[in-house]
Design a protein around this motif. Structure first.
Motif, PDB file in Angstrom:
ATOM      1  N   TYR A 194       0.833  -1.197   0.000  1.00 36.45           N
ATOM      2  CA  TYR A 194       0.000   0.000   0.000  1.00 36.45           C
ATOM      3  C   TYR A 194       0.875   1.257   0.000  1.00 36.45           C
ATOM      4  CZ  TYR A 194      -4.040  -2.946   0.949  1.00 36.45           C
ATOM      5  OH  TYR A 194      -5.031  -3.880   0.851  1.00 36.45           O
ATOM      6  N   PHE A 195       1.973   1.201   0.744  1.00 38.67           N
ATOM      7  CA  PHE A 195       2.887   2.342   0.766  1.00 38.67           C
ATOM      8  C   PHE A 195       3.487   2.580  -0.613  1.00 38.67           C
ATOM      9  CE2 PHE A 195       7.221   3.994   1.209  1.00 38.67           C
ATOM     10  CZ  PHE A 195       6.963   5.197   1.871  1.00 38.67           C
ATOM     11  N   TYR A 196       3.862   1.475  -1.287  1.00 41.62           N
ATOM     12  CA  TYR A 196       4.426   1.558  -2.636  1.00 41.62           C
ATOM     13  C   TYR A 196       3.409   2.150  -3.610  1.00 41.62           C
ATOM     14  CZ  TYR A 196       7.061  -0.096  -6.749  1.00 41.62           C
ATOM     15  OH  TYR A 196       7.766  -0.168  -7.917  1.00 41.62           O
ATOM     16  N   PHE A 197       2.164   1.711  -3.509  1.00 41.91           N
ATOM     17  CA  PHE A 197       1.093   2.231  -4.359  1.00 41.91           C
ATOM     18  C   PHE A 197       0.827   3.707  -4.074  1.00 41.91           C
ATOM     19  CE2 PHE A 197      -3.499   3.216  -4.230  1.00 41.91           C
ATOM     20  CZ  PHE A 197      -3.736   3.300  -5.589  1.00 41.91           C
ATOM     21  N   LEU A 198       0.717   4.065  -2.790  1.00 44.74           N
ATOM     22  CA  LEU A 198       0.417   5.457  -2.417  1.00 44.74           C
ATOM     23  C   LEU A 198       1.567   6.391  -2.776  1.00 44.74           C
ATOM     24  CD1 LEU A 198      -1.303   4.913   1.051  1.00 44.74           C
ATOM     25  CD2 LEU A 198      -2.392   5.556  -1.114  1.00 44.74           C
ATOM     26  N   PHE A 199       2.797   5.875  -2.729  1.00 39.83           N
ATOM     27  CA  PHE A 199       3.940   6.704  -3.113  1.00 39.83           C
ATOM     28  C   PHE A 199       3.836   7.133  -4.569  1.00 39.83           C
ATOM     29  CE2 PHE A 199       8.088   6.764  -5.252  1.00 39.83           C
ATOM     30  CZ  PHE A 199       8.676   7.843  -4.615  1.00 39.83           C
ATOM     31  N   TYR A 200       3.562   6.180  -5.468  1.00 39.77           N
ATOM     32  CA  TYR A 200       3.434   6.521  -6.878  1.00 39.77           C
ATOM     33  C   TYR A 200       2.182   7.356  -7.151  1.00 39.77           C
ATOM     34  CZ  TYR A 200       7.311   3.663  -8.453  1.00 39.77           C
ATOM     35  OH  TYR A 200       8.576   3.169  -8.685  1.00 39.77           O
ATOM     36  N   LEU A 201       1.121   7.094  -6.409  1.00 37.75           N
ATOM     37  CA  LEU A 201      -0.092   7.890  -6.566  1.00 37.75           C
ATOM     38  C   LEU A 201       0.179   9.352  -6.215  1.00 37.75           C
ATOM     39  CD1 LEU A 201      -3.186   7.537  -7.207  1.00 37.75           C
ATOM     40  CD2 LEU A 201      -3.518   7.467  -4.723  1.00 37.75           C
ATOM     41  N   ALA A 202       0.830   9.573  -5.079  1.00 37.92           N
ATOM     42  CA  ALA A 202       1.158  10.937  -4.652  1.00 37.92           C
ATOM     43  C   ALA A 202       2.175  11.573  -5.598  1.00 37.92           C
ATOM     44  CB  ALA A 202       1.704  10.918  -3.227  1.00 37.92           C
ATOM     45  N   LEU A 203       3.153  10.782  -6.037  1.00 35.85           N
ATOM     46  CA  LEU A 203       4.175  11.292  -6.952  1.00 35.85           C
ATOM     47  C   LEU A 203       3.554  11.763  -8.256  1.00 35.85           C
ATOM     48  CD1 LEU A 203       7.214  11.660  -7.577  1.00 35.85           C
ATOM     49  CD2 LEU A 203       7.207   9.333  -8.483  1.00 35.85           C
ATOM     50  N   THR A 254      10.322  13.873 -15.970  1.00 34.19           N
ATOM     51  CA  THR A 254      10.740  13.834 -14.563  1.00 34.19           C
ATOM     52  C   THR A 254      10.509  12.453 -13.976  1.00 34.19           C
ATOM     53  OG1 THR A 254      10.095  16.160 -14.365  1.00 34.19           O
ATOM     54  CG2 THR A 254      10.462  14.944 -12.323  1.00 34.19           C
ATOM     55  N   LEU A 255       9.383  11.869 -14.323  1.00 36.49           N
ATOM     56  CA  LEU A 255       9.025  10.547 -13.799  1.00 36.49           C
ATOM     57  C   LEU A 255       9.993   9.475 -14.288  1.00 36.49           C
ATOM     58  CD1 LEU A 255       6.781   9.424 -12.000  1.00 36.49           C
ATOM     59  CD2 LEU A 255       5.483   8.927 -14.065  1.00 36.49           C
ATOM     60  N   MET A 256      10.490   9.640 -15.503  1.00 38.97           N
ATOM     61  CA  MET A 256      11.425   8.670 -16.063  1.00 38.97           C
ATOM     62  C   MET A 256      12.675   8.563 -15.196  1.00 38.97           C
ATOM     63  SD  MET A 256      13.784   8.978 -19.441  1.00 38.97           S
ATOM     64  CE  MET A 256      14.742  10.182 -18.497  1.00 38.97           C
ATOM     65  N   ASN A 257      13.225   9.706 -14.789  1.00 41.00           N
ATOM     66  CA  ASN A 257      14.444   9.698 -13.990  1.00 41.00           C
ATOM     67  C   ASN A 257      14.248   8.999 -12.654  1.00 41.00           C
ATOM     68  OD1 ASN A 257      15.937  11.228 -15.897  1.00 41.00           O
ATOM     69  ND2 ASN A 257      14.931  13.090 -15.203  1.00 41.00           N
ATOM     70  N   ILE A 258      13.022   9.052 -12.123  1.00 40.24           N
ATOM     71  CA  ILE A 258      12.737   8.399 -10.850  1.00 40.24           C
ATOM     72  C   ILE A 258      12.515   6.906 -11.035  1.00 40.24           C
ATOM     73  CG2 ILE A 258      11.121   8.328  -8.900  1.00 40.24           C
ATOM     74  CD1 ILE A 258      10.562  11.292  -9.413  1.00 40.24           C
ATOM     75  N   LEU A 296       2.545  -0.265  -9.358  1.00 36.97           N
ATOM     76  CA  LEU A 296       3.146   0.737 -10.245  1.00 36.97           C
ATOM     77  C   LEU A 296       2.136   1.253 -11.266  1.00 36.97           C
ATOM     78  CD1 LEU A 296       5.659   2.208 -11.470  1.00 36.97           C
ATOM     79  CD2 LEU A 296       6.020   0.140 -12.837  1.00 36.97           C
ATOM     80  N   LEU A 297       1.440   0.340 -11.930  1.00 36.81           N
ATOM     81  CA  LEU A 297       0.512   0.734 -12.988  1.00 36.81           C
ATOM     82  C   LEU A 297      -0.658   1.546 -12.445  1.00 36.81           C
ATOM     83  CD1 LEU A 297       0.387  -2.560 -15.115  1.00 36.81           C
ATOM     84  CD2 LEU A 297       1.768  -0.517 -15.494  1.00 36.81           C
ATOM     85  N   LEU A 298      -1.223   1.101 -11.325  1.00 35.14           N
ATOM     86  CA  LEU A 298      -2.363   1.824 -10.754  1.00 35.14           C
ATOM     87  C   LEU A 298      -1.920   3.144 -10.119  1.00 35.14           C
ATOM     88  CD1 LEU A 298      -4.437  -1.058  -9.090  1.00 35.14           C
ATOM     89  CD2 LEU A 298      -4.901   0.160 -11.221  1.00 35.14           C
ATOM     90  N   GLY A 299      -0.777   3.101  -9.418  1.00 38.14           N
ATOM     91  CA  GLY A 299      -0.304   4.301  -8.741  1.00 38.14           C
ATOM     92  C   GLY A 299      -0.010   5.441  -9.692  1.00 38.14           C
ATOM     93  N   LEU A 300       0.557   5.134 -10.864  1.00 39.56           N
ATOM     94  CA  LEU A 300       0.853   6.186 -11.842  1.00 39.56           C
ATOM     95  C   LEU A 300      -0.296   6.393 -12.822  1.00 39.56           C
ATOM     96  CD1 LEU A 300       4.595   5.449 -12.693  1.00 39.56           C
ATOM     97  CD2 LEU A 300       3.666   7.221 -11.209  1.00 39.56           C
ATOM     98  N   GLY A 301      -1.039   5.334 -13.108  1.00 32.58           N
ATOM     99  CA  GLY A 301      -2.110   5.444 -14.092  1.00 32.58           C
ATOM    100  C   GLY A 301      -3.264   6.308 -13.634  1.00 32.58           C
TER     101      GLY A 301
END
Length: 260
Positions: free
Chosen positions: A19-28, A45-49, A102-107
């Motif tokens: 959940y932390f991993y998902f929320l991190f990408y969601l917030a990012l 910017t996201l690519m570099n991360i 990853l997919l849900l957090g950024l998508g």
């Protein structure tokens, strides 16, 4: 194998770290879109991360999950189940749960911002695809290293060293070789050396598709002439696929021959 995959997947999905991993990408995603106000700049910017963080997370999650579930694995090994099914199921469960986060957090943030109507939807899709490949590759590498080393400290240390080499040290050695042998034609060498590192290959593909290869100078022109073509894109995707398949095959090979 499917039952073990299902168990590993849901076991990780119940973990607070997932959940932390998902929320991190969601917030990012929301923060980058808020600060840049431009989808294409946010993708750069996201690519570099992602290029650095995704391999690291895949490595750490893979090595930790293997060692933490060793007792359960030993219990499964006592059952009439194929060894390869046990370890491949665990690997796929870990890799798929990380990929889904990853997919849900950024998508979610990018779709909410209007990505589907944007002209850079293919660039964002390529970014997620490379992130998925890197997750699968480094999770498989971490499982291989864990199987090869019973000692947790040693296995964890080697896993971090592999990530550090491919993400940082390899680039330094690559640049030093270009400087030392600058008097020689290094076009072919640069292309081959890039494909021998999944991190560099993913970064190059994204940079070229974003049309900012001019920032790479002469090297960017060489990469553009190769990776920018349809044939080059197919070859690079094949290289990433091989980077995914070979560690998985080696994982299956090790599991059948390891003395537990």
């Amino acid at each position: 194998m499917f039952k073990i995959l299902k168990y590993s997947f849901f076991d990780l999905m119940r973990s607070s770290w997932s959940y932390f991993y998902f929320l991190f990408y969601l917030a990012l995603g929301f923060v980058l879109l808020f600060l840049n106000n431009d989808v294409s700049k946010a993708i750069i910017t996201l690519m570099n991360i992602i290029i650095v963080l995704v391999p690291l997370i895949g490595t750490i999650f893979g090595i930790m999950y293997y060692y933490n579930s060793r007792e359960f694995t030993e219990l499964l090994l006592a059952q009439p189940i194929k060894r390869s099914s046990i370890f491949l199921g665990q690997y796929l469960g870990v890799a798929l749960s990380l990929t889904l986060s990853l997919l849900l957090g950024l998508g979610i943030p990018f779709v909410a911002y209007g990505l589907l109507k944007s002209t850079v939807i293919f660039d964002f899709s390529l970014l997620l695809m490379n992130g998925t490949f890197l997750t699968l590759i480094f999770t498989a590498l971490s499982f291989n290293l864990a199987l090869m080393h019973e000692n947790r400290i040693k296995g964890f240390g080697y896993a971090i060293l592999v990530w550090l080499f491919l993400a940082v040290i390899y680039d330094g050695l690559f640049l030093m070789s270009l400087i030392v042998f600058e008097e020689y034609p290094l076009d072919t060498f640069s292309l081959v050396a890039t494909m021998f590192n999944p991190v560099d290959l993913s970064r190059t593909l994204i940079l070229l598709k974003l049309d900012i290869s001019a920032l790479l100078g002469y090297t960017g022109a060489v990469f553009k002439n190769f990776f920018g073509t349809n044939l080059g894109f197919i070859i690079s995707m094949t290289a990433l696929l091989l980077w995914t398949i070979l560690p998985v095959w080696h994982l299956s090979y090790l599991s059948k021959r390891k003395d537990f």
